[in-house]
Design an enzyme around this catalytic site. Structure first.
Site, mmCIF file in Angstrom:
data_model
loop_
_atom_site.group_PDB
_atom_site.id
_atom_site.type_symbol
_atom_site.label_atom_id
_atom_site.label_comp_id
_atom_site.label_asym_id
_atom_site.label_seq_id
_atom_site.Cartn_x
_atom_site.Cartn_y
_atom_site.Cartn_z
ATOM 1 N N HIS A 421 5.756 -5.036 -19.912
ATOM 2 C CA HIS A 421 5.993 -4.465 -21.287
ATOM 3 C C HIS A 421 5.765 -3.100 -21.277
ATOM 4 O O HIS A 421 6.557 -2.182 -21.562
ATOM 5 C CB HIS A 421 5.579 -5.442 -22.279
ATOM 6 C CG HIS A 421 5.899 -4.739 -23.694
ATOM 7 N ND1 HIS A 421 4.950 -3.766 -24.377
ATOM 8 C CD2 HIS A 421 6.585 -4.874 -24.592
ATOM 9 C CE1 HIS A 421 5.545 -3.370 -25.558
ATOM 10 N NE2 HIS A 421 6.594 -4.079 -25.638
ATOM 11 N N CYS A 752 13.344 22.876 10.483
ATOM 12 C CA CYS A 752 12.672 22.263 9.435
ATOM 13 C C CYS A 752 11.170 22.685 9.212
ATOM 14 O O CYS A 752 10.531 22.160 8.661
ATOM 15 C CB CYS A 752 12.602 20.761 10.096
ATOM 16 S SG CYS A 752 11.414 20.941 11.370
#
Length: 796
Positions: A421, A752
């Site tokens: 919840h 990279c």
């Protein structure tokens, strides 16, 4: 066919067209029974009372005007919310059933018993509001559910309680905030045959990643016993993630991740002190065992895809497994109402500007950061004490807590999982939350300044103090089209999931060592030679980490495969280039058990690292585990977009030896589409580029190491930092030569390293030289795309 005014409707006679008649929850159950049974989806039998039955109940007991009167008193400030809700609920619970409705419910219950062949079948009695679970409003959890109800009298009493729950404090507050007329909303009661999950397990399932919005996964949570513990966040459940695009290939097992939850309690049947269920402690064996096996995980995930396809939107589902028959059932399905409504073209990011002491961690909900004063609230009776703008710290929440959750800057709970919840409401409210910390209420004091960070991956961190952070919003809709392939540099699986919205075409660098360091934590040789370990503390820590694995080396392969698969799935089917481990010996030594297997080197940066480790007898067995993980990701999970990259390969002979070792471990270049790249980070890689191209499918320039070795400058030296510059003419000449050699041989080449993320002029240089791809840090992608577009437009 039932008469139009009949107060009962069987699920099999309902569809999504009947929301006004039986509410969203019950209409959805009927829709699934009527349309998805042929797909193999099982939904428990049952019936629903109509909204008209509810209105007749109110009329029979003269309740409508009384309820309006109580609500008017509250609006005028004469009565508090709690007083108003309590008064209305008591009136409804004391009402008498109109005779025809009570008889109809009793007859339907007896028919259900006949269908089941039982004298008194156990049923779940669920509330279904007629305005429930609309695409723009979620009433989930606001009304009550009663489990293990047996007998007609108990059923009628449970139905009254469901009617009364339409006026819980949180439901009244929610309708007021959403502008719903209280008396226009009616309530249907769903009466559904119980699944004996008290003897097995149950949980929830989403057809979308509820934290990142990534639409290509199913997320399943599971705990032992009845499912209310998962929904309410009473326990920390198991969590499973499944990749949807590969589910139809039955020869594959596209499970990206499995995380064992503590599952401290389980909800079971009870028949004492007026209770129909009770929570009991789980056994040690239950806590260390997954609730679902792989086949059951895949079955549920396939059902999630079918249900999502049928409804045409991401779905929030509840499931239960019958411990007597072994069958699995879907017991609820409703639209997901948070991620599916977010604007697809807007990316909001958060980042800490400073570091701090980490007090504890838990599950990160959302991707935001929040700071404020902690306020510990241990029970709902203390809710009125909460001060707006504080960080709410509690054991768990339920729908009664929603009014103060809205006032909180952030939320910390001791218990719960991603679908508890507290997690669901935090997402809906857009509040940062760290769930399932275990220690929040015991370690924090009222007024203590803390910062919650959910922006660092799937682990949420609670820092001491009020740390500075940034919040950035990026519009992805107005980016220019470019030819150069933009890819991502990614370290962690969580980061890959977080950045899936970025307009990139693959991942140019996935760092295996991050997964090993942060998730696995153990040196692979310490797992393989556990019995030879001399460090007692290391042996103890390894025993704890691998306690759920019969084979300790399988722990390494399994965890590494899950991490790589999560990264690869985020960009499937675009290429994801995974660099094999590139720790230096001093870094490997810091892993648990590592010191026994590593030599002290004067200069680890130029020592026993990269390719040289993979064929050495000191590490070859560890490299075999890395290969096994790659093989599992590509061939068992099915993510064939994974490309292997070899770092720090010094010579052609070394390249040949590494490829031979890989082949011996079942990774043969070219077989099953496997591509193998090599890093260009040593001048030798450039000088002999054409020869390296004959052995590999692609190059990736590591500009940091290449700069260091071209200029002879230690990249970590503070004294020489002015000399370390990727834009030095010598370095750029080296890169230019590498690109031209790649073009000459028809070999793919990208970069990279850090430089393109930092320097716009370096990006222009790369594009002008015709580089195929640029792999970037996520935060620099948008700016580089715009820069690339400018340069490409000049080249036309």
């Amino acid at each position: 066919m039932m008469p139009k005014n009949d107060p009962i409707r069987w699920f099999e006679d309902l569809s999504n067209q009947d929301v006004a008649l039986v509410g969203g929850k019950n209409a959805s159950l009927g829709e699934m029974i009527g349309t998805l049974k042929a797909e193999g989806i099982q939904v428990p039998d049952g019936f629903a009372t109509t909204s008209e039955a509810y209105r007749r109940y109110l009329a029979e007991n003269d309740l409508e005007e009384k309820i309006r009167g109580r609500l008017d008193e509250h609006r005028k400030g004469a009565k508090s919310l709690h007083q108003t809700g309590d008064s209305i609920r008591r009136m409804i619970r004391r009402g008498k059933w109109p005779e025809g409705i009570a008889v109809a419910i009793g007859e339907a219950y007896r028919e259900l018993c006949r269908r089941r062949g039982e004298e008194e079948v156990s049923v779940a009695v669920r509330s279904s509001a007629t305005a429930e679970d609309l695409p723009d409003a979620s009433f989930a959890g606001q009304q009550e559910t009663f489990l293990n109800v047996t007998g007609e009298e108990e059923l009628l009493d449970a139905c009254r309680k469901c009617y009364a729950s339409l006026f819980t404090d949180r439901a009244i507050s929610y309708r007021q905030n959403k502008g719903f007329d209280h008396m226009q909303v009616a309530l249907s009661v769903g009466v559904q045959t119980m699944v004996r999950s008290d003897k097995a397990g149950a949980g929830v399932m989403f057809s979308i990643d509820t934290d990142t919005g990534f639409p290509e996964v199913v997320v399943i949570e599971a705990a032992w016993g009845l499912g209310e513990n998962v929904v309410q966040g009473t326990v920390t459940p198991d969590s499973y993630t499944v990749f949807k695009p590969l589910l139809e290939k039955r020869n594959l097992k596209p499970i990206l991740g499995k995380k064992l939850g503590n599952k401290e309690k389980k909800l079971v049947y009870a028949r004492s002190a007026g209770q129909t269920t009770r929570n009991i402690d789980t056994s040690a064996r239950e806590r260390r065992t997954f609730v679902l096996c792989d086949d059951e995980i895949l079955q549920l995930a396939r059902w999630a895809v079918v249900i999502e396809r049928h409804y045409g939107r991401p779905m929030d589902m509840e499931w239960a497994k019958d411990g007597e028959s072994g069958e699995i059932f879907i017991v609820q399905a409703r639209p997901e109402t948070v991620q599916s409504r977010k604007a697809a073209g807007v990316l909001k990011t958060y980042a800490l500007k400073e570091k701090g002491e980490v007090l504890f961690s838990g599950i990160a909900i959302g991707e935001a950061i929040a700071s404020g004063k902690a306020q510990v609230i241990r029970s709902a009776s203390e809710i009125d004490l909460f001060e707006e703008g504080n960080i709410l710290v509690t054991g768990m929440t339920d729908p009664d807590w929603v009014p103060i959750m809205k006032k909180a800057a952030g939320i910390i709970t001791d218990h719960g999982g991603r679908t508890s919840h507290a997690a669901i409401v935090s997402r809906e409210l857009g509040i940062a939350a760290v769930i399932g910390t275990e220690h929040g209420t015991s370690e924090l004091e009222d007024g203590q300044a803390v910062t919650l960070s959910c922006a660092e991956g799937e682990q949420g961190k609670v820092y001491a103090g009020l740390l500075e952070f940034t919040e950035t919003e990026v519009n992805l809709d107005d980016l220019p089209e470019i030819k150069t392939q933009i890819m991502l540099n990614i370290a962690s699986p969580a980061a890959a999931s977080r950045w899936w919205r970025l307009p990139c075409r693959g991942i140019g660098l996935a760092r295996m060592e991050f997964i090993i360091n942060s998730i696995i934590q153990v040196h692979p040789m310490a797992l393989l030679k556990y019995d030879e370990l001399e460090d007692r503390d290391a042996k103890r820590r390894i025993r704890e980490l691998t306690r759920n694995y019969a084979d300790r080396s399988e722990y390494f392969v399994d965890q590494l495969a899950q991490g790589i698969a999560t990264i690869a799935a985020s960009r499937y089917p675009d290429p994801v280039i995974v660099r094999m481990s590139d720790f230096k010996s001093n870094e490997y030594a810091e892993l648990i058990g590592g010191r026994q297997f590593e030599l002290a080197e004067e200069n680890p940066m130029l020592g026993f690292r990269g390719a040289s480790r993979y064929y050495s007898e000191r590490y070859r067995a560890g490299f075999a585990l890395e290969c096994a993980a790659i093989k599992r990701v590509r061939e068992e999970i099915g993510l064939s977009n994974v490309v292997v990259m070899i770092p720090f390969c010094r010579t052609l002979k070394e390249a040949d030896r590494v490829l031979e070792v890989m082949a011996e471990e079942g990774l043969v270049r070219g077989q099953l589409g496997l591509e193998v790249y090599v890093m260009v980070e040593i001048p030798a890689n450039v000088i002999l580029a054409e020869e390296f191209a004959a052995r590999f499918d692609g190059f990736s320039i590591g500009s940091n190491d290449l700069t260091q070795l071209t200029l002879g400058v230690d990249r970590d030296s503070a004294m020489l930092k002015e000399l370390f510059d990727e834009r030095d003419e010598a370095v750029m000449t080296t890169i230019r030569q590498a690109i031209r050699a790649a073009k000459k041989t028809g070999t793919k080449i990208g970069i990279c390293g850090q430089a393109p993320s930092d320097y716009p002029d370096f990006v222009a240089f790369l594009v002008e030289e015709g580089i195929d791809s640029i792999s970037l840090n996520p935060d620099s992608v948008i700016g580089v795309i715009r820069r690339v577009a400018e340069v490409e437009s000049r080249r036309i």
